[in-house]
Design a protein around this motif. Structure first.
Motif, PDB file in Angstrom:
ATOM      1  N   LEU A  26       2.863  21.311  -5.397  1.00  0.00           N
ATOM      2  CA  LEU A  26       1.452  20.946  -5.476  1.00  0.00           C
ATOM      3  C   LEU A  26       0.721  21.658  -4.345  1.00  0.00           C
ATOM      4  CD1 LEU A  26      -0.825  19.179  -6.692  1.00  0.00           C
ATOM      5  CD2 LEU A  26      -0.201  17.427  -5.016  1.00  0.00           C
ATOM      6  N   VAL A  27      -0.259  22.478  -4.688  1.00  0.00           N
ATOM      7  CA  VAL A  27      -0.992  23.269  -3.700  1.00  0.00           C
ATOM      8  C   VAL A  27      -2.330  22.596  -3.416  1.00  0.00           C
ATOM      9  CG1 VAL A  27      -2.067  25.510  -3.234  1.00  0.00           C
ATOM     10  CG2 VAL A  27       0.150  25.398  -4.383  1.00  0.00           C
ATOM     11  N   PHE A  28      -2.687  22.506  -2.119  1.00  0.00           N
ATOM     12  CA  PHE A  28      -3.926  21.846  -1.726  1.00  0.00           C
ATOM     13  C   PHE A  28      -4.499  22.539  -0.496  1.00  0.00           C
ATOM     14  CE2 PHE A  28      -0.320  19.768   0.236  1.00  0.00           C
ATOM     15  CZ  PHE A  28      -0.692  19.628   1.563  1.00  0.00           C
ATOM     16  N   GLU A  29      -5.728  22.180  -0.135  1.00  0.00           N
ATOM     17  CA  GLU A  29      -6.410  22.785   1.006  1.00  0.00           C
ATOM     18  C   GLU A  29      -6.705  21.749   2.087  1.00  0.00           C
ATOM     19  OE1 GLU A  29      -9.979  24.991   0.341  1.00  0.00           O
ATOM     20  OE2 GLU A  29      -9.113  26.154  -1.302  1.00  0.00           O
ATOM     21  N   VAL A  30      -6.597  22.202   3.335  1.00  0.00           N
ATOM     22  CA  VAL A  30      -7.031  21.420   4.492  1.00  0.00           C
ATOM     23  C   VAL A  30      -7.653  22.398   5.482  1.00  0.00           C
ATOM     24  CG1 VAL A  30      -6.352  19.922   6.402  1.00  0.00           C
ATOM     25  CG2 VAL A  30      -5.186  19.717   4.194  1.00  0.00           C
ATOM     26  N   GLY A  31      -8.903  22.177   5.831  1.00  0.00           N
ATOM     27  CA  GLY A  31      -9.564  23.028   6.811  1.00  0.00           C
ATOM     28  C   GLY A  31      -9.613  24.485   6.408  1.00  0.00           C
ATOM     29  N   GLY A  32      -9.731  24.762   5.108  1.00  0.00           N
ATOM     30  CA  GLY A  32      -9.816  26.134   4.619  1.00  0.00           C
ATOM     31  C   GLY A  32      -8.472  26.828   4.498  1.00  0.00           C
ATOM     32  N   GLN A  33      -7.378  26.171   4.890  1.00  0.00           N
ATOM     33  CA  GLN A  33      -6.037  26.741   4.778  1.00  0.00           C
ATOM     34  C   GLN A  33      -5.318  26.142   3.569  1.00  0.00           C
ATOM     35  OE1 GLN A  33      -4.698  29.186   6.893  1.00  0.00           O
ATOM     36  NE2 GLN A  33      -6.805  29.279   7.660  1.00  0.00           N
ATOM     37  N   THR A  34      -4.380  26.907   3.003  1.00  0.00           N
ATOM     38  CA  THR A  34      -3.669  26.496   1.801  1.00  0.00           C
ATOM     39  C   THR A  34      -2.270  26.006   2.150  1.00  0.00           C
ATOM     40  OG1 THR A  34      -4.873  28.224   0.598  1.00  0.00           O
ATOM     41  CG2 THR A  34      -3.025  27.195  -0.522  1.00  0.00           C
ATOM     42  N   PHE A  35      -1.944  24.813   1.668  1.00  0.00           N
ATOM     43  CA  PHE A  35      -0.649  24.202   1.949  1.00  0.00           C
ATOM     44  C   PHE A  35      -0.007  23.742   0.646  1.00  0.00           C
ATOM     45  CE2 PHE A  35      -3.281  23.541   5.721  1.00  0.00           C
ATOM     46  CZ  PHE A  35      -2.442  24.005   6.730  1.00  0.00           C
ATOM     47  N   VAL A  88     -12.723  20.549   9.799  1.00  0.00           N
ATOM     48  CA  VAL A  88     -11.832  19.615   9.117  1.00  0.00           C
ATOM     49  C   VAL A  88     -12.434  18.216   9.046  1.00  0.00           C
ATOM     50  CG1 VAL A  88      -9.762  20.914   9.708  1.00  0.00           C
ATOM     51  CG2 VAL A  88     -10.544  19.098  11.233  1.00  0.00           C
ATOM     52  N   ALA A  89     -13.725  18.099   9.273  1.00  0.00           N
ATOM     53  CA  ALA A  89     -14.385  16.802   9.131  1.00  0.00           C
ATOM     54  C   ALA A  89     -14.276  16.316   7.692  1.00  0.00           C
ATOM     55  CB  ALA A  89     -15.853  16.928   9.541  1.00  0.00           C
ATOM     56  N   SER A  90     -14.289  15.008   7.509  1.00  0.00           N
ATOM     57  CA  SER A  90     -14.176  14.438   6.172  1.00  0.00           C
ATOM     58  C   SER A  90     -15.321  14.913   5.284  1.00  0.00           C
ATOM     59  CB  SER A  90     -14.172  12.909   6.261  1.00  0.00           C
ATOM     60  OG  SER A  90     -13.110  12.456   7.053  1.00  0.00           O
ATOM     61  N   GLN A  91     -14.983  15.135   4.004  1.00  0.00           N
ATOM     62  CA  GLN A  91     -15.957  15.605   3.030  1.00  0.00           C
ATOM     63  C   GLN A  91     -15.988  14.668   1.835  1.00  0.00           C
ATOM     64  OE1 GLN A  91     -14.849  19.648   2.033  1.00  0.00           O
ATOM     65  NE2 GLN A  91     -14.464  20.196   4.178  1.00  0.00           N
ATOM     66  N   ASP A  92     -17.105  14.707   1.091  1.00  0.00           N
ATOM     67  CA  ASP A  92     -17.224  13.837  -0.085  1.00  0.00           C
ATOM     68  C   ASP A  92     -16.183  14.188  -1.151  1.00  0.00           C
ATOM     69  OD1 ASP A  92     -19.333  12.520   1.080  1.00  0.00           O
ATOM     70  OD2 ASP A  92     -20.879  13.736   0.090  1.00  0.00           O
ATOM     71  N   SER A  93     -15.740  15.444  -1.160  1.00  0.00           N
ATOM     72  CA  SER A  93     -14.791  15.890  -2.185  1.00  0.00           C
ATOM     73  C   SER A  93     -13.333  15.627  -1.804  1.00  0.00           C
ATOM     74  CB  SER A  93     -14.965  17.395  -2.429  1.00  0.00           C
ATOM     75  OG  SER A  93     -14.750  18.129  -1.234  1.00  0.00           O
ATOM     76  N   ASP A  94     -13.096  15.024  -0.622  1.00  0.00           N
ATOM     77  CA  ASP A  94     -11.719  14.787  -0.180  1.00  0.00           C
ATOM     78  C   ASP A  94     -10.970  13.888  -1.158  1.00  0.00           C
ATOM     79  OD1 ASP A  94     -12.259  16.288   2.022  1.00  0.00           O
ATOM     80  OD2 ASP A  94     -12.168  14.637   3.477  1.00  0.00           O
ATOM     81  N   CYS A  95      -9.647  14.057  -1.177  1.00  0.00           N
ATOM     82  CA  CYS A  95      -8.807  13.161  -1.967  1.00  0.00           C
ATOM     83  C   CYS A  95      -7.579  12.772  -1.162  1.00  0.00           C
ATOM     84  CB  CYS A  95      -8.415  13.792  -3.305  1.00  0.00           C
ATOM     85  SG  CYS A  95      -7.692  15.418  -3.183  1.00  0.00           S
ATOM     86  N   LEU A  96      -6.760  11.929  -1.736  1.00  0.00           N
ATOM     87  CA  LEU A  96      -5.655  11.304  -1.031  1.00  0.00           C
ATOM     88  C   LEU A  96      -4.352  11.658  -1.728  1.00  0.00           C
ATOM     89  CD1 LEU A  96      -5.597   7.526  -0.064  1.00  0.00           C
ATOM     90  CD2 LEU A  96      -3.801   8.479  -1.493  1.00  0.00           C
ATOM     91  N   LEU A  97      -3.379  12.133  -0.949  1.00  0.00           N
ATOM     92  CA  LEU A  97      -2.025  12.319  -1.454  1.00  0.00           C
ATOM     93  C   LEU A  97      -1.201  11.119  -1.034  1.00  0.00           C
ATOM     94  CD1 LEU A  97      -1.192  16.058  -0.580  1.00  0.00           C
ATOM     95  CD2 LEU A  97      -2.345  15.155  -2.597  1.00  0.00           C
ATOM     96  N   LEU A  98      -0.621  10.416  -1.993  1.00  0.00           N
ATOM     97  CA  LEU A  98       0.224   9.265  -1.697  1.00  0.00           C
ATOM     98  C   LEU A  98       1.678   9.703  -1.788  1.00  0.00           C
ATOM     99  CD1 LEU A  98       0.494   6.231  -1.088  1.00  0.00           C
ATOM    100  CD2 LEU A  98       0.569   5.838  -3.564  1.00  0.00           C
ATOM    101  N   ARG A 112      -8.981  19.361  -0.721  1.00  0.00           N
ATOM    102  CA  ARG A 112      -9.064  19.755  -2.132  1.00  0.00           C
ATOM    103  C   ARG A 112      -7.663  19.981  -2.679  1.00  0.00           C
ATOM    104  NH1 ARG A 112     -11.191  25.631  -4.287  1.00  0.00           N
ATOM    105  NH2 ARG A 112     -10.853  25.279  -6.516  1.00  0.00           N
ATOM    106  N   VAL A 113      -7.414  19.526  -3.914  1.00  0.00           N
ATOM    107  CA  VAL A 113      -6.139  19.769  -4.591  1.00  0.00           C
ATOM    108  C   VAL A 113      -6.349  20.850  -5.641  1.00  0.00           C
ATOM    109  CG1 VAL A 113      -4.417  18.788  -6.149  1.00  0.00           C
ATOM    110  CG2 VAL A 113      -5.185  17.480  -4.175  1.00  0.00           C
ATOM    111  N   HIS A 114      -5.507  21.858  -5.623  1.00  0.00           N
ATOM    112  CA  HIS A 114      -5.607  22.947  -6.592  1.00  0.00           C
ATOM    113  C   HIS A 114      -4.849  22.590  -7.870  1.00  0.00           C
ATOM    114  CE1 HIS A 114      -7.436  26.230  -4.060  1.00  0.00           C
ATOM    115  NE2 HIS A 114      -7.103  25.339  -3.133  1.00  0.00           N
TER     116      HIS A 114
END
Length: 317
Positions: A26-35, A88-98, A112-114
């Motif tokens: 599962l690919v996602f973004e944090v602070g403009g970086q891809t993880f 890396v401030a919180s954004q309205d589009s943020d989501c949660l990985l459980l 963001r989740v890709h």
């Protein structure tokens, strides 16, 4: 035939067979970086609603969130990785990985989740070791032209929320002599690799070799077996302990290679992974694994190791 995972809301594809050396990331973004993170570790991807702050907690703990009947710690992943940087401030589009570790859930805020990608572990590479660097990254892989960093969520959870402290502090493993029994283990998390070494040593084992991926462990084992027979190989390696997800070669593929080898084939194999589940127990059986132990149950790992190398009678005595 592909299957839709209703919890992730993303097409996760078919259940991967054991020994294919593939994973779904599962690919996602944090602070403009891809993880990335192995899909098998992700219980759900959810929106973020009400967060209840906690006083005097770790600076990366944002608070707790309620997910149905559970209250779950929420870790601000951007804050953990980059501190209080503005990007890396919180954004309205943020989501949660459980995610879940040893039956304990932890939530992580991401930007963001890709999507999910099916990749070969051969395409991944361990993170180069740089003096003074302690990045919580196990490997990197090129996906769709982007360098995706696979995060070591176990280390993050241990650092921020102490997920391994209880298992470590309550190990209760007595020390007995293990007459130079050689142990090989493969583990890509530096933190967990150190914990394995510490617990083996505390239990009385003195001869062990750790490797950061399955390929390195396999090359070592294959070289050991060149001048040995089935009868003599145990003098060089008594047991193999391996994680499941690792760069270059995963644990199931490593086990499959060992079982198919004419000299190494009878070697005891223990899976030590946060991915232990019914499905993975079936996969382990397919490739001839002797037993599987969930992380971070180090005491159980030591006990299973002792049983498989013939020391359990000494423990009982």
């Amino acid at each position: 035939m592909n299957a839709q995972n209703p919890k992730l809301g993303i097409n996760t594809g078919i259940l991967l067979e054991a020994g294919t050396n593939e994973a779904e990331i599962l690919v996602f973004e944090v602070g403009g970086q891809t993880f990335g993170v192995n899909v098998a570790k992700v219980k759900e991807v959810l929106g973020i609603t009400k967060v209840t702050a906690l006083p005097q907690g770790h600076p990366s703990i944002e608070g707790v969130v309620r997910i149905r009947q559970e209250v779950v710690t929420l870790i601000h992943l951007g804050r953990f990785l980059y501190g209080d940087a503005e990007e890396v401030a919180s954004q309205d589009s943020d989501c949660l990985l459980l995610l879940e570790f040893n039956q304990r859930p932890l939530a992580f805020r991401v930007n963001r989740v890709h999507r999910i990608y099916r990749v070969s572990w051969k395409a991944t590479r361990p993170l180069p070791i740089t003096p003074g660097m302690a990045a919580p990254i196990t490997s990197v892989v090129l996906i769709d032209g982007k360098l995706v960093q696979i995060l070591d969520f176990e280390s993050i959870g241990a650092d921020v929320a102490g997920i391994s402290e209880e298992a470590s502090n309550s190990s209760g493993v007595s020390r007995i002599d293990a007459p130079n029994i050689p142990i090989v283990f493969a583990e890509d998390s530096r933190m967990i690799s150190e914990m394995i070494s510490d617990h083996l040593q505390e239990a009385g084992f003195t001869n062990f070799h750790g490797f950061v991926d399955g390929q390195a462990a396999w090359e070592y084992l294959e070289a050991l077996a060149e001048d040995e027979t089935v009868e003599t190989i145990r003098e060089k390696v008594g047991i193999l302990i391996t994680d499941i997800e690792m760069p270059r070669m995963d644990g199931f593929s490593l086990a499959k290679h060992v079982r198919m080898h004419p000299v190494l084939g009878t070697l005891p194999i223990v899976i030590f992974s946060s991915l232990v589940s019914r499905d993975n127990e079936k996969k382990g059986a397919q490739v001839g694994v002797d037993t599987q132990v969930p992380k971070p149950r180090y005491a159980e790992l030591v006990e299973k190791t002792r049983q498989l190398v013939g020391l359990s009678e000494l423990v009982e005595a």
